[in-house]
Design a protein around this motif. Structure first.
Motif, mmCIF file in Angstrom:
data_model
loop_
_atom_site.group_PDB
_atom_site.id
_atom_site.type_symbol
_atom_site.label_atom_id
_atom_site.label_comp_id
_atom_site.label_asym_id
_atom_site.label_seq_id
_atom_site.Cartn_x
_atom_site.Cartn_y
_atom_site.Cartn_z
ATOM 1 N N TRP A 146 0.799 -1.220 0.000
ATOM 2 C CA TRP A 146 0.000 0.000 0.000
ATOM 3 C C TRP A 146 0.835 1.274 0.000
ATOM 4 C CZ3 TRP A 146 -4.583 -0.807 -1.603
ATOM 5 C CH2 TRP A 146 -5.247 -2.000 -1.294
ATOM 6 N N THR A 147 2.121 1.171 0.332
ATOM 7 C CA THR A 147 2.941 2.382 0.371
ATOM 8 C C THR A 147 3.766 2.586 -0.892
ATOM 9 O OG1 THR A 147 4.676 1.154 1.574
ATOM 10 C CG2 THR A 147 3.096 2.421 2.889
ATOM 11 N N VAL A 148 4.322 1.514 -1.455
ATOM 12 C CA VAL A 148 5.170 1.672 -2.643
ATOM 13 C C VAL A 148 4.864 0.640 -3.722
ATOM 14 C CG1 VAL A 148 7.084 2.812 -1.467
ATOM 15 C CG2 VAL A 148 6.995 0.313 -1.520
ATOM 16 N N GLY A 149 3.772 -0.125 -3.560
ATOM 17 C CA GLY A 149 3.457 -1.139 -4.567
ATOM 18 C C GLY A 149 4.580 -2.137 -4.738
ATOM 19 N N TYR A 150 5.173 -2.566 -3.603
ATOM 20 C CA TYR A 150 6.309 -3.500 -3.605
ATOM 21 C C TYR A 150 7.509 -2.948 -4.372
ATOM 22 C CZ TYR A 150 2.735 -6.824 -2.083
ATOM 23 O OH TYR A 150 1.713 -7.447 -1.408
ATOM 24 N N GLY A 151 7.600 -1.629 -4.471
ATOM 25 C CA GLY A 151 8.724 -1.010 -5.164
ATOM 26 C C GLY A 151 8.459 -0.722 -6.625
ATOM 27 N N TYR A 152 7.373 -1.250 -7.174
ATOM 28 C CA TYR A 152 7.068 -1.041 -8.584
ATOM 29 C C TYR A 152 6.228 0.214 -8.814
ATOM 30 C CZ TYR A 152 8.721 -5.821 -8.966
ATOM 31 O OH TYR A 152 9.492 -6.953 -8.907
ATOM 32 N N TRP A 160 1.569 9.418 -0.331
ATOM 33 C CA TRP A 160 1.443 9.311 1.119
ATOM 34 C C TRP A 160 2.158 10.470 1.818
ATOM 35 C CZ3 TRP A 160 -1.696 6.575 4.044
ATOM 36 C CH2 TRP A 160 -2.263 5.402 3.539
ATOM 37 N N LEU A 161 3.362 10.797 1.364
ATOM 38 C CA LEU A 161 4.116 11.881 1.986
ATOM 39 C C LEU A 161 3.386 13.213 1.856
ATOM 40 C CD1 LEU A 161 7.766 10.998 0.887
ATOM 41 C CD2 LEU A 161 6.879 11.015 3.226
ATOM 42 N N ILE A 162 2.870 13.487 0.666
ATOM 43 C CA ILE A 162 2.155 14.747 0.458
ATOM 44 C C ILE A 162 0.901 14.806 1.326
ATOM 45 C CG2 ILE A 162 0.853 16.102 -1.229
ATOM 46 C CD1 ILE A 162 2.835 15.159 -3.353
ATOM 47 N N GLY A 163 0.163 13.694 1.372
ATOM 48 C CA GLY A 163 -1.058 13.666 2.169
ATOM 49 C C GLY A 163 -0.784 13.844 3.653
ATOM 50 N N ALA A 234 10.264 2.043 0.893
ATOM 51 C CA ALA A 234 10.742 2.521 -0.406
ATOM 52 C C ALA A 234 12.139 1.987 -0.696
ATOM 53 C CB ALA A 234 10.738 4.046 -0.433
ATOM 54 N N ALA A 235 13.000 1.958 0.325
ATOM 55 C CA ALA A 235 14.355 1.433 0.136
ATOM 56 C C ALA A 235 14.322 -0.057 -0.183
ATOM 57 C CB ALA A 235 15.185 1.690 1.392
ATOM 58 N N ALA A 236 13.443 -0.802 0.511
ATOM 59 C CA ALA A 236 13.333 -2.239 0.248
ATOM 60 C C ALA A 236 12.832 -2.494 -1.168
ATOM 61 C CB ALA A 236 12.394 -2.887 1.269
ATOM 62 N N GLY A 237 11.852 -1.710 -1.590
ATOM 63 C CA GLY A 237 11.333 -1.865 -2.945
ATOM 64 C C GLY A 237 12.364 -1.499 -3.995
ATOM 65 N N ALA A 238 13.114 -0.415 -3.743
ATOM 66 C CA ALA A 238 14.148 -0.001 -4.696
ATOM 67 C C ALA A 238 15.238 -1.058 -4.814
ATOM 68 C CB ALA A 238 14.745 1.333 -4.254
ATOM 69 N N ALA A 239 15.608 -1.656 -3.690
ATOM 70 C CA ALA A 239 16.629 -2.708 -3.721
ATOM 71 C C ALA A 239 16.158 -3.899 -4.541
ATOM 72 C CB ALA A 239 16.963 -3.146 -2.295
#
Length: 245
Positions: A146-152, A160-163, A234-239
């Motif tokens: 729900w936060t980063v779509g598993y990084g995709y 989320w940050l803006i909200g 976000a870091a986990a998804g980017a990795a």
């Protein structure tokens, strides 16, 4: 090898089609009706695979089509049979979570230029992966979904940050705290304070100068926690994405 408008299997047959270990440039399996028996595609290597819904939507479900180790270079109807439909077909017959099934399907969509469908498949892969994990894994998976779509889908984190920043700013506009040290004469800016509280590591010059009490203290704590959760996911998804590049 082409099997078009044929009847596969029959009463009492164990296998409707046994293509275990088959190597061929093209495999077409478009039966006239649902196979009566198990279809074995395990460890088959196919250049182009062409099928139809009748292959997957048979009378039985789990284990009716065996696809462990099944590889194909191209897939027919990547536009007409979208990713969600194919995922439904594959998951209907698969025995448990099989990462290779998703990887093969995503790669086929990518080769066909259907990057959005490939992304849908890869997100579904992660969803099934975490669904098969324990309670802690499912919670962590839900956060990533729900936060980063598993990084995709990193744009979700930005939303989320803006909200959260907007909600925090609105609260602090009407709830100005008192300075920790009045002699320092800090200048209060609720918008920058909310961003400073939300964004981890970043120092915008507002955090640490104000004494928060009551609900403001809880809201600030929530912003801090949310910021770190978003940064971590976000870091986990980017990795995960970088490993695939």
């Amino acid at each position: 090898m082409q099997l078009v408008d044929v009847r596969l299997g029959g009463p009492g047959a164990r296998y409707a089609l046994n293509a275990y270990g088959l190597t061929t440039a093209e495999l077409v399996v478009r039966p006239a009706e649902s196979p009566r028996g198990v279809v074995r595609l395990e460890h088959a290597q196919v250049g182009a695979f062409r099928d139809s819904p009748a292959l997957w939507l048979g009378r039985s479900a789990r284990g009716s089509v065996l696809v462990d180790g099944f590889t194909y270079g191209a897939l027919n109807d990547t536009r007409s049979a979208d990713a969600r439909k194919r995922l439904h077909w594959f998951e209907r017959v698969s025995n448990g979570y099989s990462p290779a099934l998703y990887d093969q399907l995503a790669a086929a969509y990518q080769r066909a230029g259907q990057d959005e469908m490939a992304e849908t498949v890869l997100i579904a892969r992660q969803h099934r992966r975490y669904a098969a994990a324990g309670p802690a894994g499912r919670i962590w998976g839900a956060l990533q979904r729900w936060t980063v779509g598993y990084g995709y889908r990193p744009w979700l984190a930005v939303c989320w940050l803006i909200g959260l920043w907007a909600l925090g700013s609105v609260w602090f506009v009407g709830h100005e705290p008192v300075p920790v040290d009045a002699d320092q004469n800090p200048v209060w800016n609720p918008w920058i304070f909310a961003a400073d509280t939300l964004l981890p590591i970043v120092n915008l010059g507002q955090d640490g100068y104000w004494r928060l009490e009551g609900a403001s203290q809880w809201i600030a704590g929530t912003l801090v926690a949310a910021g770190w959760i978003l940064a971590t996911t976000a870091a986990a998804g980017a990795a995960r994405i970088l490993k695939r590049v």
